[in-house]
Design a protein around this motif. Structure first.
Motif, PDB file in Angstrom:
ATOM      1  N   GLU A 126      34.957 111.779 -16.641  1.00 43.15           N
ATOM      2  CA  GLU A 126      35.897 110.667 -16.642  1.00 43.15           C
ATOM      3  C   GLU A 126      35.282 109.456 -17.308  1.00 43.15           C
ATOM      4  OE1 GLU A 126      37.540 111.151 -12.316  1.00 43.15           O
ATOM      5  OE2 GLU A 126      38.941 110.044 -13.554  1.00 43.15           O
ATOM      6  N   GLU A 127      36.069 108.812 -18.157  1.00 41.97           N
ATOM      7  CA  GLU A 127      35.637 107.586 -18.791  1.00 41.97           C
ATOM      8  C   GLU A 127      35.921 106.424 -17.846  1.00 41.97           C
ATOM      9  OE1 GLU A 127      36.208 108.316 -23.497  1.00 41.97           O
ATOM     10  OE2 GLU A 127      37.871 107.433 -22.392  1.00 41.97           O
ATOM     11  N   PRO A 128      35.280 105.276 -18.089  1.00 41.35           N
ATOM     12  CA  PRO A 128      35.611 104.101 -17.285  1.00 41.35           C
ATOM     13  C   PRO A 128      37.097 103.775 -17.324  1.00 41.35           C
ATOM     14  CG  PRO A 128      33.619 103.703 -18.530  1.00 41.35           C
ATOM     15  CD  PRO A 128      34.129 105.033 -18.969  1.00 41.35           C
ATOM     16  N   LYS A 183      23.849 109.890 -21.415  1.00 40.15           N
ATOM     17  CA  LYS A 183      24.206 111.021 -20.561  1.00 40.15           C
ATOM     18  C   LYS A 183      23.214 111.183 -19.424  1.00 40.15           C
ATOM     19  CE  LYS A 183      26.330 113.649 -24.296  1.00 40.15           C
ATOM     20  NZ  LYS A 183      26.069 114.717 -25.278  1.00 40.15           N
ATOM     21  N   CYS A 220      30.009 105.811 -14.727  1.00 41.73           N
ATOM     22  CA  CYS A 220      30.259 106.453 -16.009  1.00 41.73           C
ATOM     23  C   CYS A 220      30.301 105.411 -17.112  1.00 41.73           C
ATOM     24  CB  CYS A 220      31.565 107.252 -15.991  1.00 41.73           C
ATOM     25  SG  CYS A 220      32.998 106.272 -15.582  1.00 41.73           S
ATOM     26  N   LEU A 221      30.231 105.893 -18.336  1.00 39.72           N
ATOM     27  CA  LEU A 221      30.366 104.989 -19.469  1.00 39.72           C
ATOM     28  C   LEU A 221      30.915 105.783 -20.653  1.00 39.72           C
ATOM     29  CD1 LEU A 221      27.760 106.091 -21.104  1.00 39.72           C
ATOM     30  CD2 LEU A 221      26.526 104.411 -19.813  1.00 39.72           C
ATOM     31  N   ASP A 222      31.267 105.058 -21.724  1.00 37.35           N
ATOM     32  CA  ASP A 222      31.784 105.747 -22.908  1.00 37.35           C
ATOM     33  C   ASP A 222      31.087 105.235 -24.156  1.00 37.35           C
ATOM     34  OD1 ASP A 222      34.931 103.878 -22.958  1.00 37.35           O
ATOM     35  OD2 ASP A 222      32.892 103.301 -23.487  1.00 37.35           O
ATOM     36  N   ASN A 232      31.716 100.649 -22.670  1.00 34.85           N
ATOM     37  CA  ASN A 232      32.468 100.282 -21.476  1.00 34.85           C
ATOM     38  C   ASN A 232      31.785 100.989 -20.309  1.00 34.85           C
ATOM     39  OD1 ASN A 232      34.465  98.885 -22.925  1.00 34.85           O
ATOM     40  ND2 ASN A 232      35.637 100.764 -23.252  1.00 34.85           N
ATOM     41  N   ALA A 240      31.424 101.723 -15.934  1.00 37.37           N
ATOM     42  CA  ALA A 240      31.890 101.655 -14.555  1.00 37.37           C
ATOM     43  C   ALA A 240      30.665 101.733 -13.661  1.00 37.37           C
ATOM     44  CB  ALA A 240      32.838 102.803 -14.238  1.00 37.37           C
TER      45      ALA A 240
END
Lengths: 143, 83
Positions: free
Chosen positions: A56-58, B16, B39-41, B45, B47
């Motif tokens: 899941e992405e932010p 990762k 998490c991140l992308d 961004n 979380a």
């Protein structure tokens, strides 16, 4: 029975694997999927591309806050508390029943003390441009 | 367990690896956020869970998830928490 020695490399992670394939006829061709199936590292790469619901992405987690009240911290010392109606990948947002807080610091010329002032205003429906957003969170619980 | 190694490692490999670890995220504005990376992308961004915000001294505590917009992020670093 024929044996083919195949050296394959994943173009994204550069990992290589050497495999022996046995086939009945010499004209049999190897499909990329067949090769990928034998390289565990490359199989993981394919898995992540096809099944995006595993990682899941932010932004997916922001989706869970839709129709909930949220707290948004913005540039220029602004804070918003409102109900998240919509958002997009730029973090443009539509907020309903919003309270905006603008915090300013005044410095007294004589005493040089910092005076923090905050100005609040209520807005029934607000479009927020995403590039001003710094942080998004559930509303703060004081204490 | 060492994260730093002599082999070549792309930034995306690092990202990762650090998911689930306590991190320090510093923004361009100088504000510091410490928490567990959820998490991140690719846009950075982020979380973060159990976040604490530091500006000079401790300002606010954010419980649950905090989302940080990637363009404001200066760096993401791991930390060894002794709390």
């Amino acid at each position: 029975m024929y044996a083919a020695l195949v050296l394959c490399m994943c173009i994204s992670c550069k990992s290589t694997s050497l495999a022996v394939y046995f086939c009945e006829q010499i004209e049999h061709t190897l499909s990329p999927q067949g090769i990928l199936g034998n390289c565990s590292k490359m199989a993981d790469e394919v898995e992540q591309q096809t099944t995006t619901n595993t990682v899941e992405e932010p932004l997916d987690l922001i989706r869970l806050s839709l129709d909930e009240r949220i707290y948004v911290k913005m540039r220029n010392d602004r804070e918003l508390r409102g109900r998240l109606n919509a958002y997009d990948q730029h973090l443009n947002m539509i907020l309903g029943d919003v309270e905006e807080t603008v915090t300013t610091v005044e410095i007294d010329e004589e005493t040089y003390e910092e005076i923090y002032k905050s100005t609040k205003r209520n807005i029934p429906m607000l479009f927020v441009r995403g590039d001003g957003v710094v942080l998004v969170a559930p509303p703060l619980r004081v204490g | 367990m060492k994260i730093m190694s002599l082999r070549k490692q792309t930034p995306s490999d690092f990202l990762k690896q650090i998911i689930g670890r306590p991190v320090v995220v510093k923004l361009n504005s100088g504000v510091d956020y410490r928490g567990v990376l959820a998490c991140l992308d690719g846009y950075m961004n982020i979380a973060v869970e159990q976040t604490e915000e530091y500006v000079n001294g401790q300002l606010k505590n954010k419980y649950g998830d905090a989302f940080l917009r990637g363009n404001n992020v200066l760096y993401i670093s791991t930390q060894k928490r002794k709390m």
